[in-house]
Scaffold this motif. Sequence first.
Motif, PDB file in Angstrom:
ATOM      1  N   HIS A   1       9.153  -7.042  -2.938  1.00 31.63           N
ATOM      2  CA  HIS A   1       9.632  -7.137  -1.589  1.00 31.63           C
ATOM      3  C   HIS A   1      10.511  -8.053  -0.964  1.00 31.63           C
ATOM      4  O   HIS A   1      10.861  -8.368  -0.115  1.00 31.63           O
TER       5      HIS A   1
ATOM      6  N   LYS B   1       3.726   1.714  -4.582  1.00 31.25           N
ATOM      7  CA  LYS B   1       4.617   1.494  -5.654  1.00 31.25           C
ATOM      8  C   LYS B   1       3.893   1.028  -6.958  1.00 31.25           C
ATOM      9  O   LYS B   1       4.362   1.655  -7.955  1.00 31.25           O
ATOM     10  N   SER B   2       2.822   0.326  -6.940  1.00 30.42           N
ATOM     11  CA  SER B   2       2.192  -0.037  -7.966  1.00 30.42           C
ATOM     12  C   SER B   2       1.618   1.108  -8.841  1.00 30.42           C
ATOM     13  O   SER B   2       1.669   1.304  -9.966  1.00 30.42           O
ATOM     14  N   SER B   3       0.977   2.122  -7.629  1.00 32.97           N
ATOM     15  CA  SER B   3       0.401   3.301  -8.437  1.00 32.97           C
ATOM     16  C   SER B   3       1.347   4.231  -9.172  1.00 32.97           C
ATOM     17  O   SER B   3       1.172   4.572 -10.136  1.00 32.97           O
TER      18      SER B   3
ATOM     19  N   GLY C   1       0.863  -1.375   0.075  1.00 35.01           N
ATOM     20  CA  GLY C   1       0.030   0.034   0.003  1.00 35.01           C
ATOM     21  C   GLY C   1       0.947   1.261   0.078  1.00 35.01           C
ATOM     22  O   GLY C   1       0.133   2.411   0.236  1.00 35.01           O
TER      23      GLY C   1
HETATM   24  N1  LIG Z   1      -7.796   1.323  -8.497  1.00 40.67           N
HETATM   25  C1  LIG Z   1      -7.829   1.677  -7.247  1.00 40.67           C
HETATM   26  N2  LIG Z   1      -9.151   2.104  -6.613  1.00 40.67           N
HETATM   27  C2  LIG Z   1      -8.883   2.450  -5.232  1.00 40.67           C
HETATM   28  N3  LIG Z   1      -7.777   2.553  -4.396  1.00 40.67           N
HETATM   29  C3  LIG Z   1      -6.774   2.176  -5.004  1.00 40.67           C
HETATM   30  C4  LIG Z   1      -6.420   1.691  -6.331  1.00 40.67           C
HETATM   31  N4  LIG Z   1      -5.226   1.347  -6.763  1.00 40.67           N
HETATM   32  C5  LIG Z   1      -4.729   1.396  -5.396  1.00 40.67           C
HETATM   33  N5  LIG Z   1      -5.308   1.980  -4.374  1.00 40.67           N
HETATM   34  C6  LIG Z   1      -4.875   2.076  -3.213  1.00 40.67           C
HETATM   35  O1  LIG Z   1      -3.789   3.128  -3.153  1.00 40.67           O
HETATM   36  C7  LIG Z   1      -2.763   2.652  -2.393  1.00 40.67           C
HETATM   37  C8  LIG Z   1      -1.359   2.129  -2.708  1.00 40.67           C
HETATM   38  O2  LIG Z   1      -1.782   1.015  -3.633  1.00 40.67           O
HETATM   39  P1  LIG Z   1      -0.591   0.483  -4.498  1.00 40.67           P
HETATM   40  O3  LIG Z   1      -1.040  -0.824  -5.187  1.00 40.67           O
HETATM   41  O4  LIG Z   1       0.054   1.343  -5.473  1.00 40.67           O
HETATM   42  O5  LIG Z   1       0.431  -0.143  -3.461  1.00 40.67           O
HETATM   43  P2  LIG Z   1       1.669  -1.130  -3.667  1.00 40.67           P
HETATM   44  O6  LIG Z   1       2.730  -0.207  -2.913  1.00 40.67           O
HETATM   45  O7  LIG Z   1       1.775  -1.464  -4.850  1.00 40.67           O
HETATM   46  O8  LIG Z   1       1.121  -2.313  -2.591  1.00 40.67           O
HETATM   47  P3  LIG Z   1       1.437  -3.789  -2.740  1.00 40.67           P
HETATM   48  O9  LIG Z   1       2.888  -3.877  -2.260  1.00 40.67           O
HETATM   49  O10 LIG Z   1       0.436  -4.469  -1.961  1.00 40.67           O
HETATM   50  O11 LIG Z   1       1.496  -4.375  -4.103  1.00 40.67           O
HETATM   51  C9  LIG Z   1      -3.590   1.519  -1.558  1.00 40.67           C
HETATM   52  O12 LIG Z   1      -4.075   1.964  -0.593  1.00 40.67           O
HETATM   53  C10 LIG Z   1      -4.674   1.241  -2.426  1.00 40.67           C
HETATM   54  O13 LIG Z   1      -5.744   0.455  -1.816  1.00 40.67           O
END
Ligand SMILES: Nc1ncnc2c1ncn2[C@@H]1O[C@H](COP(=O)(O)OP(=O)(O)OP(=O)(O)O)[C@@H](O)[C@H]1O
Lengths: 355, 262
Positions: free
Chosen positions: B214, B50-52, B47
């Motif tokens: 990770h 990273k993916s965002s 959360g």
């Molecule tokens: N399409 C979406 N709609 C609503 N919330 C989202 C969406 N995509 C991401 N989020 C929220 O944005 C935040 C960041 O999410 P993200 O997927 O970027 O995290 P991450 O670092 O990739 O996590 P992970 O290690 O679990 O993959 C999280 O709180 C997630 O719930």
Amino acid sequence: MAVDVVAADDTDDQEIAADAGQEQGRGNLVSSIQSVLHRYPALSPALVLLAAYVVFTFLGDGRFARLDTTGRMLQQTAVVGVLAIGQTIIVLTAGIDLSIGVIAIFSHLFMARLAMNNGWPSILALLAGFVAATLFGTLNGALVSKVKLPPFIVTLGTLNIFVALGLIYSQAREISGDDLRGSGNGLLVWTGKTISFGSLRITTGVLMVVVLYAVFAYVLSNTAWGRHIYAVGDDADAAALAGIDVNRVKLSAYAVAGLIYGIGGWILLGRADTASTNNAGGANLDTITAVVIGGTSLFGGRGLIWGTLLGALIVTVYNTGLSLAGVNQDYRTLAIGILVIVAVAIDQWIRKARK
Amino acid sequence: MSAADTPAAPILTAQGLVKRFGRVVALSGADLELYPGEVLAVIGDNGAGKSSLIKCLSGAMMPDEGVIELDGQAVHFRRPQDARAAGIETVYQTLAVAPALDIAANMFLGREKRRPGPLGSILRMIDKPGMRRSAQEAVQKLGIATIQNMNQAVETLSGGQRQAVAVARAAAFGSKVVILDEPTAALGVKESGLVLQMIRDLRENGLPVILISHNMPHVFEVADRIHVQRLGRRVAVIKPDEYSMSDAVAIMTGAATVAGGA
Ligand SMILES: Nc1ncnc2c1ncn2[C@@H]1O[C@H](COP(=O)(O)OP(=O)(O)OP(=O)(O)O)[C@@H](O)[C@H]1O
Ligand SMILES: [Mg+2]
């Protein structure tokens, strides 16, 4: 034509061998059959059709096997057959279309009335019918892809809207084939023109259906658009990330389906030899039946257009065979119902080969 | 290779990216720089955004605010196609493969090759044999021996093989940047090793890579620099030879900070 399909058919021999190997203890044969059926999705409907044909040929009093019966069955299948092409495309995108029949009905009324009552040249009336059907399909597609409503709900709604439009527009008046021919609009019922090969009598409409199947088999398996139809139905999110414009693919699928229903309206006009709101009433469910028996998954992304043609033929063959054997309509309907459920069950069983 | 001895100009930068989902703030002013020929690891808690962050770079998401520059030019990707056209290839955490389609079809999904001549231009016929051959080459180049038949449906592949197909696709088409979001998450030791080798090969071929993971041992094994993401923004950039894995985890979780990190 060569049927080289995108989805789920091209697994390799190695793998079939591996699959068979997995279950060595019990039923090498059963799992090989499962694998082969999975590899060739149109095979099971083809076998069902063949079996039905053989059974009815030997069971009955000889009328079933006659060429004129075959010709009649082909003519009977034409309308559902052509409409089911559109249904297949939509089901492949993981959608469903309940407004098929009424779009075809509206377009055939529209063609006939434009020619008869408004004095349009028949070629223009015909094209206007196609355009109207394409617009109806596009409306469905826009509601599904832009407004993001579920296809079932959208087409349930437009089903009623299009029925009402058809009734309001036609004022429930019929136009007969003779009227059309008498007024120089024979083109509109040209699809009902008989072509004889000895005692096998088909119509130009039947030939058109076959050509349309060949065209869409090619489009679905040999063009990028066809691939995208499969990909969108298979996993829309993955398709979007892979760079496919999912909304545009869906919109175009419904629009193309609409055009096919327009052509279906023309074939319907020739087949019924009258333009009437009473024509093609059961077409919606009949197309879904053909799609399902033909082995296309209602979840989208898997299936084969030829399977749908076989599915439509299977329904006609059952109906005709049972009818010639003296089975009454109620029991025939019962038999088709059972057939649908068996088809879906077999389909699930074949899929298990992969899970 | 490190940021210090690469030419000063980064190939890809992001400044002040903000992305909100209703009340959830996925990115709260995130920055990123990627230099030519480097492997940049991005780490962070679940959360952390990273993916965002990489979705903004790959066109799968549009940031609410912020600037993205590729080769010094501001870019506005509205769709994944835009980023792909600009030479950025991405392997998403969800892989983004169509299970019922075969390997070759997946490899070319959304950019199918057409047959030369009228077959392609008029009949719009796609070049199945050609795409099959190219797919075969791409897979072979990455040394994946277990995938032989390009006509195999992706759903018949193991998780690792699917991941390999997705990585091979990115490697084959990436001309500027390759982004990998947790490419080893589903993999065993051997397959992970293959993917890490692919990453090194990409760097060898001059392609910079962004690797989200990770898995600290993997990150420390291949990364030139490590971008630490926390609560939607970059909190530090560290070098694997200057910090330990536990330092990195401490920064990631907020237990430690780096002076002048971000
Ligand atoms: N399409 C979406 N709609 C609503 N919330 C989202 C969406 N995509 C991401 N989020 C929220 O944005 C935040 C960041 O999410 P993200 O997927 O970027 O995290 P991450 O670092 O990739 O996590 P992970 O290690 O679990 O993959 C999280 O709180 C997630 O719930
Ligand atoms: Mg993530």
